[in-house]
Design an enzyme around this catalytic site. Structure first.
Site, mmCIF file in Angstrom:
data_model
loop_
_atom_site.group_PDB
_atom_site.id
_atom_site.type_symbol
_atom_site.label_atom_id
_atom_site.label_comp_id
_atom_site.label_asym_id
_atom_site.label_seq_id
_atom_site.Cartn_x
_atom_site.Cartn_y
_atom_site.Cartn_z
ATOM 1 N N HIS A 1 3.252 2.249 -2.807
ATOM 2 C CA HIS A 1 2.640 2.643 -4.077
ATOM 3 C C HIS A 1 3.606 3.603 -4.772
ATOM 4 C CE1 HIS A 1 -1.443 1.100 -3.823
ATOM 5 N NE2 HIS A 1 -1.805 1.832 -4.855
ATOM 6 N N TRP B 1 -6.243 6.773 -16.819
ATOM 7 C CA TRP B 1 -6.032 5.330 -16.699
ATOM 8 C C TRP B 1 -5.907 4.734 -18.106
ATOM 9 C CZ3 TRP B 1 -6.813 8.097 -12.642
ATOM 10 C CH2 TRP B 1 -6.520 7.613 -11.376
ATOM 11 N N ASP C 1 -0.009 -1.972 -8.488
ATOM 12 C CA ASP C 1 -0.257 -0.826 -7.621
ATOM 13 C C ASP C 1 0.429 -0.992 -6.274
ATOM 14 O OD1 ASP C 1 -1.985 -2.974 -7.159
ATOM 15 O OD2 ASP C 1 -3.478 -1.704 -6.196
ATOM 16 N N GLU D 1 0.729 5.245 -0.577
ATOM 17 C CA GLU D 1 -0.418 5.482 -1.459
ATOM 18 C C GLU D 1 -1.095 6.810 -1.146
ATOM 19 O OE1 GLU D 1 -4.425 3.077 -2.881
ATOM 20 O OE2 GLU D 1 -3.532 2.619 -0.937
ATOM 21 N N GLU E 1 -4.925 -6.940 -3.738
ATOM 22 C CA GLU E 1 -5.025 -6.215 -5.005
ATOM 23 C C GLU E 1 -3.845 -6.632 -5.873
ATOM 24 O OE1 GLU E 1 -6.798 -1.887 -6.248
ATOM 25 O OE2 GLU E 1 -6.106 -2.247 -4.216
ATOM 26 N N ARG F 1 -1.631 -6.018 -0.213
ATOM 27 C CA ARG F 1 -3.021 -6.274 0.131
ATOM 28 C C ARG F 1 -3.703 -7.107 -0.949
ATOM 29 N NH1 ARG F 1 -4.421 -0.036 -0.584
ATOM 30 N NH2 ARG F 1 -5.050 0.023 -2.774
#
Length: 879
Positions: free
Chosen positions: A761, A527, A461, A740, A467, A465
């Site tokens: 993103h 998803w 993604d 993002e 993630e 950060r």
């Protein structure tokens, strides 16, 4: 409508050659993951209308041709291994191809392509995983060769990240290998020819190991506990084959020695801390005294290592600092001009005990590094100098950044001594776009950079950060763009393998793959639909039916799970959903609060995925499954329209732009309903002054919904809008990647107050595929671009546009430009062994063969009510 007829031309005789022979999922050193890889090749012809009538494929050994096979017909991509002989372990073979045209004229043989099988025979992997017991560490093993070496091959895998050296020389330039997989289910191993590194007499195998993703603290999801384990481990098998025909295996086991090395601490999120004073100098070379080192600890793995099928990560590019400034707080901040995924390389000339601190950020806020969007990722590297002038670069971490500060150098930071190193998986660029509006061209390049930065072993993604994970929703919407911009076949096939294995293990397609939670999650529309969409895209764009076969049970499993959740109503309601994530009207602290209800999104995707499974079944020859899932798709489509469409009013009941885009692009409505819903979508956009009204789900569909229903002017106004929210607002604000959020940075230069704010993103950049397919007009009309569609749609406000795509058959291009007299000139290049369907504005479709073509469209910008003529159409021009 009158169209000037084409002039028949005699076929121009052509000469042709075979180029670009390649094997399935081969890395640059020609290792392939199977002993029977599929083979592809390209023909380049100097003439026109060239088609392949037959191909000869031959397998060559060291001294002679082993086997030659003739294949009739035009097939030239993903051709099943044609030989009776498989590739032997480690032994080099060469593949050559020659092709015949429609007149039976044969090309010369292609340049030989070397291929070696990385696959080990069943049970051959006998290496024991070893660990240091302290996290990051170094390992060594001395060995003496008993004679001249014919070939030495290294197989290595890790739960963690590693590098191997032989006699102090790294075996390759791969970074953070072997990457991140579902460690309990799949461990890729790397295969390397290390023959040139072996020396007569004493040799040393050295290993540097760190935890990487394996022992990372994914603290936002796992309560600050490692998902897989605290202690990384590594296993190596070195097969040494001697000139006398004998061989021996050197494997990792408890006899290896280990120590801590210079790395004090390292992590993907926190960064790397190195103390060069701790490095035991000379340890990877023969003769080093390791008597005070401890023995390695043998451990076990759940998964047996298998050959790597995805490309390696490498240092792809280096960027110098373009400027430097002193911040209000007194820090010297370097600007590298581009938001990247990578790390810094610093030349250090300083006294012993000097401590360097490197901090990274994507953007500045009030002149300082903006660290808040990193959340818990400190993204800080430290280095304690040993007094020896050197160039230092962290090894087992990476960061997402454009700006960086370096504190601790005596006399301050010299920008000339600092380089930003760009890291990502090695992929061949395949798509280029250019147009007359610089902001749109820049938008496209920002999408390219966001893809590069987020294709680092996984489709992540974001790269900065805490993630950096393989979110399924992001790649689901972006897959068509990814497959346009780069050759992603091996990369996404590797990731899909983890998706399939985790789905089999846990009964669902997770939100992220690999899943750091390691337990069943509720199904989530858009998803989980990555299970059906991504394999379908690879088939459509690359012509890879093999990926459909590999993933077919996964595709069916996902749809059957939705079917159970929806029940007989065929409406998927309730449960957890992301919905139209990051709708521009959603509040900073609730990105799922979209204008369109989540159930509308969920059921629309249910219909889409059922239809994709039916299409895959047709490709694979499974007629029963095709009928079953086609009928299911129609039932769901009908249920969606009955429940959510008010035909009399010409509206979807939520009256949100994403609902209309789903209805149109997913073919949920037809005829008058489609016309009415498209008109309502235009009205909504007009009311918003053509600002974007959609989030992650709706945005990739929005422009297509307009142009597919004839609303080109509305699409132009939407594309060229520069106020927030729009695609060009971030570009106008100086973005070098895709954000993002539409408003990740506010007009006054402050950062969006939401905690979920990334400046890198790719999801909202999925519009780039539409720029190629519709604005420039180049798309695949049959799998793998075996038939190309030339269908430019010149938009108001643009005066020219060009798309170039390196297809599996060769380079294809479509470009158009206004001429001084107001007409439109369209040019196209169609690769050999393909054809094209041409759909020019105002004209009936027609077909052309390979070669270079050009057409002039008269009065292209005239009154739409007036017929548009196609004049001076000249086809079949040789290059």
């Amino acid at each position: 409508m009158s169209v000037t007829p084409s002039v028949s031309q005699a076929r121009i005789p052509s000469t042709h050659a075979v180029t670009g022979v390649r094997t399935e999922h081969a890395d640059p050193t020609c290792w392939v993951a199977t002993s029977r890889p599929r083979v592809s090749w390209r023909s380049v012809a100097t003439g026109s209308d060239w088609t392949q009538s037959a191909a000869d494929v031959r397998l060559v050994g060291d001294d002679a041709v082993i086997e030659t096979v003739r294949l009739e017909g035009p097939a030239s991509i993903f051709v099943a291994w044609p030989f009776a002989h498989a590739l032997p372990e480690r032994e080099a073979r060469w593949i050559q191809v020659r092709t015949a045209d429609a007149d039976g004229i044969w090309s010369d043989w292609s340049v030989p392509l070397e291929a070696r099988s990385a696959a080990l025979e069943l049970g051959r992997w006998q290496a024991n995983p070893i660990a240091s017991g302290t996290g990051a560490g170094i390992f060594r093993r001395e060995l003496a060769l008993r004679g001249p070496v014919r070939r030495a091959t290294l197989y290595a895998a890790a739960q963690g990240v590693y590098q191997v050296s032989i006699n102090g020389v790294d075996v390759d330039d791969h970074v953070l290998k072997p990457g991140w997989s579902s460690y309990d289910l799949r461990l890729p191993y790397e295969t390397t020819d290390v023959t040139p590194l072996m020396a007569a007499g004493a040799n040393v195998i050295g290993i540097r190991l760190a935890g990487g993703w394996y022992s990372e603290r994914y603290n936002r999801h796992a309560h600050d506990e490692p998902t897989w384990g605290d202690t990384p481990s590594v296993a190596c098998l070195l097969v040494v084959e001697y000139e006398d025909g004998t061989s021996e295996d050197i494997v990792t086991d408890g006899s290896w020695r280990t120590s801590h090395g210079e790395i004090v601490h390292t992590g993907i999120y926190v960064g790397e801390s190195v103390d060069a004073r701790l490095e035991p100098h000379g340890w990877p070379s023969p003769g080093f005294d390791d008597a005070d080192w401890i023995f390695a600890v043998e451990t076990e793995w759940q998964a047996t290592p298998t050959p790597r099928i995805g490309p390696p990560v490498r240092a792809i590019e280096e960027l110098p600092a373009v400027s430097a400034h002193v911040s209000p707080a007194g820090a010297t901040i370097l600007d590298f001009g581009q938001n990247i995924a990578g790390r810094l390389r610093v030349r250090v000339r300083a006294p012993r005990d000097t401590v360097l601190t490197l901090q990274h950020a994507e953007v500045l806020e009030h002149g300082e590094l903006a660290l808040r969007p990193l959340r818990a990722a400190t993204a800080t590297d430290t280095y304690v100098h040993d007094g020896v002038d050197r160039v230092w670069e962290p090894e087992f971490t990476f960061h997402g950044f454009r700006y960086a500060s370096i504190d601790g150098l005596p006399g301050g930071t010299n920008p000339a001594d600092v380089t930003a190193v760009v890291l990502h998986s090695e992929m061949t660029r395949t798509g280029w776009f250019d147009c007359s509006e610089p902001l749109v061209t820049k938008l496209h390049e920002n999408v390219v950079w966001s893809m590069r930065d987020n294709f680092l072993h996984l489709p992540t993604d974001c790269p900065q950060r805490d993630e950096r994970q393989g979110w399924t929703g992001d790649i689901q919407v972006f897959a068509p763009t990814a497959a346009t911009l780069f050759d992603v076949g091996g990369f996404l096939a590797s990731w899909l393998t983890d998706l399939r294995l985790e789905q089999e293990e846990r009964g669902t397609v997770s939100f992220i793959v690999p899943d750091i939670v390691k337990r069943p999650r509720p199904p989530a529309a858009a998803w989980g639909d990555a299970a059906t969409v991504v394999p379908s895209v690879l088939y459509e764009r690359l012509g890879d039916a093999g990926v459909l076969a590999d993933q077919f049970e996964s595709m069916k499993g996902w749809v059957e799970q939705i079917r159970a959740a929806a029940g007989e109503s065929r409406l998927w309601r309730g449960g957890f959903q992301f919905g139209d994530w990051l709708d521009p009207d959603s509040p900073p602290d609730d990105p799922s609060a979209a204008k369109v209800p989540a159930e509308i999104v969920a059921t629309a995707y249910y219909a889409k995925s059922a239809g994709l499974v039916a299409r895959a079944a047709r490709t694979l020859g499974d007629e029963a499954s095709e009928r079953h899932y086609a009928a299911l798709a129609e039932e769901v489509r009908s249920a969606w329209t009955d429940e959510y469409v008010d035909a009399a009013a010409g509206r979807v009941r939520s009256d949100a732009a994403t609902a209309y885009a789903l209805a149109i692009v997913f073919d949920l409505v037809q005829g008058d309903e489609r016309v009415a819903l498209a008109q309502r979508l235009v009205e909504l956009l007009d009311e918003s002054d053509y600002r974007v009204l959609t989030g992650f789900v709706g945005t990739p569909l929005l422009a297509d919904a307009l142009t597919s229903t004839g609303h080109d002017d509305a699409a132009a106004r939407l594309l060229l809008q520069t106020e927030c929210p729009s695609w060009l607002y971030p570009v106008r604000m100086g973005a070098t990647t895709v954000w993002e959020r539409w408003d990740s940075m506010l007009p006054d230069g402050t950062i969006n107050p939401g905690e979920m704010t990334s400046f890198n993103h790719y999801a909202l950049g999925a519009v780039a595929d539409w720029l190629h397919r519709v604005v420039a007009g180049l798309s695949a009309d049959a799998p793998g671009y075996s038939r190309i569609r030339v269908a430019p749609r010149p938009l108001a406000g643009l005066h020219r546009a060009t798309s170039v795509i390196d297809t599996p058959y060769g380079s294809a291009s479509v470009g158009w430009a206004e001429t001084p007299d107001g007409s439109l000139r369209v040019e196209a290049e169609v690769p050999a062994n393909t054809t094209a369907v041409v759909d020019l504005p105002g004209a009936d479709e027609f077909a052309v063969g390979s070669g270079r073509h050009s057409w002039t469209i008269v009065d292209a910008r005239g009154d739409p009510a007036e017929p548009i003529g196609v004049a001076d159409r000249v086809g079949n021009l040789s290059s």
